[in-house]
Scaffold this motif. Structure first.
Motif, PDB file in Angstrom:
ATOM      1  N   TRP A 139       0.839  -1.189   0.000  1.00  0.00           N
ATOM      2  CA  TRP A 139       0.000   0.000   0.000  1.00  0.00           C
ATOM      3  C   TRP A 139       0.880   1.247   0.000  1.00  0.00           C
ATOM      4  CZ3 TRP A 139      -2.918  -2.158   4.831  1.00  0.00           C
ATOM      5  CH2 TRP A 139      -3.830  -3.137   4.423  1.00  0.00           C
ATOM      6  N   ALA A 140       0.481   2.257  -0.772  1.00  0.00           N
ATOM      7  CA  ALA A 140       1.203   3.528  -0.786  1.00  0.00           C
ATOM      8  C   ALA A 140       0.660   4.435   0.316  1.00  0.00           C
ATOM      9  CB  ALA A 140       1.042   4.203  -2.144  1.00  0.00           C
ATOM     10  N   PRO A 141       1.519   5.036   1.135  1.00  0.00           N
ATOM     11  CA  PRO A 141       1.037   5.918   2.193  1.00  0.00           C
ATOM     12  C   PRO A 141       0.615   7.294   1.653  1.00  0.00           C
ATOM     13  CG  PRO A 141       3.237   5.048   2.676  1.00  0.00           C
ATOM     14  CD  PRO A 141       2.973   4.821   1.221  1.00  0.00           C
ATOM     15  N   ALA A 142      -0.633   7.647   1.904  1.00  0.00           N
ATOM     16  CA  ALA A 142      -1.107   9.015   1.677  1.00  0.00           C
ATOM     17  C   ALA A 142      -0.913   9.744   3.001  1.00  0.00           C
ATOM     18  CB  ALA A 142      -2.568   9.018   1.246  1.00  0.00           C
ATOM     19  N   MET A 143       0.169  10.517   3.104  1.00  0.00           N
ATOM     20  CA  MET A 143       0.641  11.031   4.391  1.00  0.00           C
ATOM     21  C   MET A 143       0.096  12.429   4.664  1.00  0.00           C
ATOM     22  SD  MET A 143       4.599   9.708   4.036  1.00  0.00           S
ATOM     23  CE  MET A 143       4.901  10.843   2.654  1.00  0.00           C
ATOM     24  N   ALA A 144      -0.684  12.558   5.726  1.00  0.00           N
ATOM     25  CA  ALA A 144      -1.248  13.845   6.110  1.00  0.00           C
ATOM     26  C   ALA A 144      -0.229  14.619   6.932  1.00  0.00           C
ATOM     27  CB  ALA A 144      -2.527  13.635   6.906  1.00  0.00           C
ATOM     28  N   ILE A 145       0.141  15.797   6.457  1.00  0.00           N
ATOM     29  CA  ILE A 145       1.135  16.632   7.151  1.00  0.00           C
ATOM     30  C   ILE A 145       0.407  17.812   7.788  1.00  0.00           C
ATOM     31  CG2 ILE A 145       3.296  17.895   6.939  1.00  0.00           C
ATOM     32  CD1 ILE A 145       3.488  14.883   6.250  1.00  0.00           C
ATOM     33  N   TYR A 146      -0.018  17.625   9.038  1.00  0.00           N
ATOM     34  CA  TYR A 146      -0.729  18.681   9.759  1.00  0.00           C
ATOM     35  C   TYR A 146       0.210  19.783  10.233  1.00  0.00           C
ATOM     36  CZ  TYR A 146      -4.901  15.677  10.293  1.00  0.00           C
ATOM     37  OH  TYR A 146      -6.019  14.899  10.088  1.00  0.00           O
ATOM     38  N   GLU A 147       1.414  19.385  10.598  1.00  0.00           N
ATOM     39  CA  GLU A 147       2.385  20.305  11.196  1.00  0.00           C
ATOM     40  C   GLU A 147       3.762  19.999  10.612  1.00  0.00           C
ATOM     41  OE1 GLU A 147       1.551  22.486  13.591  1.00  0.00           O
ATOM     42  OE2 GLU A 147      -0.273  21.720  14.571  1.00  0.00           O
ATOM     43  N   PRO A 148       4.704  20.954  10.666  1.00  0.00           N
ATOM     44  CA  PRO A 148       6.057  20.670  10.159  1.00  0.00           C
ATOM     45  C   PRO A 148       6.710  19.458  10.802  1.00  0.00           C
ATOM     46  CG  PRO A 148       5.776  23.027  10.432  1.00  0.00           C
ATOM     47  CD  PRO A 148       4.550  22.391  11.018  1.00  0.00           C
ATOM     48  N   GLY A 149       6.402  19.186  12.076  1.00  0.00           N
ATOM     49  CA  GLY A 149       6.983  18.019  12.735  1.00  0.00           C
ATOM     50  C   GLY A 149       6.584  16.712  12.071  1.00  0.00           C
ATOM     51  N   PHE A 150       5.391  16.656  11.492  1.00  0.00           N
ATOM     52  CA  PHE A 150       4.974  15.461  10.754  1.00  0.00           C
ATOM     53  C   PHE A 150       5.931  15.221   9.585  1.00  0.00           C
ATOM     54  CE2 PHE A 150       0.251  14.648  11.731  1.00  0.00           C
ATOM     55  CZ  PHE A 150       0.279  15.296  12.952  1.00  0.00           C
ATOM     56  N   LEU A 151       6.284  16.294   8.886  1.00  0.00           N
ATOM     57  CA  LEU A 151       7.175  16.151   7.740  1.00  0.00           C
ATOM     58  C   LEU A 151       8.587  15.798   8.183  1.00  0.00           C
ATOM     59  CD1 LEU A 151       7.404  16.209   4.702  1.00  0.00           C
ATOM     60  CD2 LEU A 151       7.774  18.687   4.806  1.00  0.00           C
ATOM     61  N   GLN A 152       9.033  16.319   9.324  1.00  0.00           N
ATOM     62  CA  GLN A 152      10.342  15.943   9.842  1.00  0.00           C
ATOM     63  C   GLN A 152      10.422  14.427  10.045  1.00  0.00           C
ATOM     64  OE1 GLN A 152      12.828  17.828   9.855  1.00  0.00           O
ATOM     65  NE2 GLN A 152      12.559  19.803  10.886  1.00  0.00           N
ATOM     66  N   CYS A 153       9.350  13.846  10.548  1.00  0.00           N
ATOM     67  CA  CYS A 153       9.314  12.402  10.745  1.00  0.00           C
ATOM     68  C   CYS A 153       9.408  11.679   9.404  1.00  0.00           C
ATOM     69  CB  CYS A 153       8.029  12.015  11.474  1.00  0.00           C
ATOM     70  SG  CYS A 153       7.853  10.247  11.791  1.00  0.00           S
ATOM     71  N   VAL A 154       8.633  12.123   8.428  1.00  0.00           N
ATOM     72  CA  VAL A 154       8.662  11.513   7.097  1.00  0.00           C
ATOM     73  C   VAL A 154      10.068  11.591   6.503  1.00  0.00           C
ATOM     74  CG1 VAL A 154       7.833  11.791   4.719  1.00  0.00           C
ATOM     75  CG2 VAL A 154       6.218  11.896   6.634  1.00  0.00           C
ATOM     76  N   LEU A 155      10.714  12.733   6.660  1.00  0.00           N
ATOM     77  CA  LEU A 155      12.053  12.913   6.098  1.00  0.00           C
ATOM     78  C   LEU A 155      13.065  11.980   6.744  1.00  0.00           C
ATOM     79  CD1 LEU A 155      12.085  16.808   5.789  1.00  0.00           C
ATOM     80  CD2 LEU A 155      11.942  15.146   3.914  1.00  0.00           C
ATOM     81  N   THR A 156      12.865  11.636   8.009  1.00  0.00           N
ATOM     82  CA  THR A 156      13.748  10.678   8.665  1.00  0.00           C
ATOM     83  C   THR A 156      13.660   9.318   7.979  1.00  0.00           C
ATOM     84  OG1 THR A 156      13.534  11.824  10.783  1.00  0.00           O
ATOM     85  CG2 THR A 156      14.284   9.541  10.850  1.00  0.00           C
ATOM     86  N   TYR A 157      12.427   8.873   7.702  1.00  0.00           N
ATOM     87  CA  TYR A 157      12.254   7.601   6.990  1.00  0.00           C
ATOM     88  C   TYR A 157      12.861   7.675   5.592  1.00  0.00           C
ATOM     89  CZ  TYR A 157       9.336   5.359  10.500  1.00  0.00           C
ATOM     90  OH  TYR A 157       8.895   4.761  11.655  1.00  0.00           O
TER      91      TYR A 157
END
Length: 299
Positions: free
Chosen positions: A155-173
């Motif tokens: 499954w492809a993740p449709a990632m909801a970025i509510y706050e910049p911290g959400f994107l920081q987590c995604v960038l770590t992966y």
């Protein structure tokens, strides 16, 4: 091979057709399986590449959640086998939030699922005008479990970025090569009515401004993560974010789920038509479902 110029990249339009929006907020919201099917088909016919939908009751879990999704989307996929869609998460612990996904995938094509890679406060204004509400919690263990589910099931993740911290987590992966195939970051901007749409002035995340989008793009610089923009508790098309996103090679996320204007209750098809018109004005072709699957490299 050099990267394609932004105006050569087809624009993916996702329509979130209902969410937790009630008929009191917008009488055009589709909630029954029959209404969801008709609305989804009309959106695909109108240029949507992805449809995101909820059940009439987000608290349903497991089989109770899966069956209405199957009833709604089976006729859609029968008519449009190319259609890309995904349901929302449900309530409860991590297992409960995702239990219906496998049940749906046993019977229907399901290539994308929702992943919320972070936590944030969500609410509205109390009697004194100050924020009240609760915390939408997704801790690191739950986020890892979500990405593992995506990887294990294709499954492809449709990632909801509510706050910049959400994107920081995604960038770590992304940095360690563990972001599942097909990942797309949906950049959520909080407008004046926020998620509740009951009161002004209590919202989340970054506002829908030019510099807010550029801040997110600074974070995404040097990655190959596809991204779209969405405005919650407002009108994406009334902000500078929609046009700038298209000019910068991004995509659009519209629909009744996030739209709010106390003086206007549009249909999903009207919001979609505005997005298509802006793509045409900017010079971006509108992506088909098949083009979207290819661009995102969906599993």
């Amino acid at each position: 091979m050099p990267a394609a110029a932004p105006d050569e990249v087809p624009a993916i339009i996702e329509v979130a057709i209902n969410g937790i929006t009630s008929p009191e907020i917008n009488p055009n919201v589709p909630l029954s399986p029959e209404a969801i099917a008709a609305d989804a088909l009309a959106c695909f016919d109108g240029g949507a590449a992805i449809v995101h939908t909820h059940n009439h009751d987000i608290s349903l879990t497991g089989r109770d959640a899966a069956d209405p999704y199957i009833e709604a989307m089976a006729p859609v996929l029968a008519a449009r086998p190319d259609a890309l869609w995904y349901p929302t998460l449900t309530s409860g612990d991590h297992q409960a939030k995702y239990a219906h996904m496998a049940m749906i995938a046993d019977e229907l094509s399901l290539r994308m699922v929702a992943v919320d890679p972070g936590s944030t406060n969500i609410g509205g204004a109390g009697p004194d005008g100050l924020p009240v509400g609760g915390t939408y919690k997704n801790d690191y263990a739950e986020i890892r479990a979500s990405f593992d589910l995506c990887r294990d099931n294709g499954w492809a993740p449709a990632m909801a970025i509510y706050e910049p911290g959400f994107l920081q987590c995604v960038l770590t992966y992304h940095r360690v090569g563990q972001l599942p195939a097909g990942s797309m970051a949906k950049l959520y901007f909080g407008a004046e009515w926020g998620l509740s749409r009951r009161s002004r002035g209590v919202t989340f995340g970054l506002p829908p401004t030019k510099h807010a989008l550029l801040a997110y793009l600074d974070m995404l610089e040097g990655t190959d993560i596809s991204w779209s923009v969405s405005v919650w508790g407002g009108d994406l098309m009334a902000t500078p974010v929609a046009r700038l996103a298209l000019e910068m090679g991004g995509h659009l996320h519209v629909g009744i789920e996030e739209f709010y204007d106390p003086d206007r209750s549009p249909t999903n098809q009207e919001l979609l038509a505005e997005a298509v018109a802006l793509c045409n004005e900017v010079g971006r072709p509108v992506a088909t479902c098949d083009e979207t699957a290819e661009m995102l490299e969906l599993p």
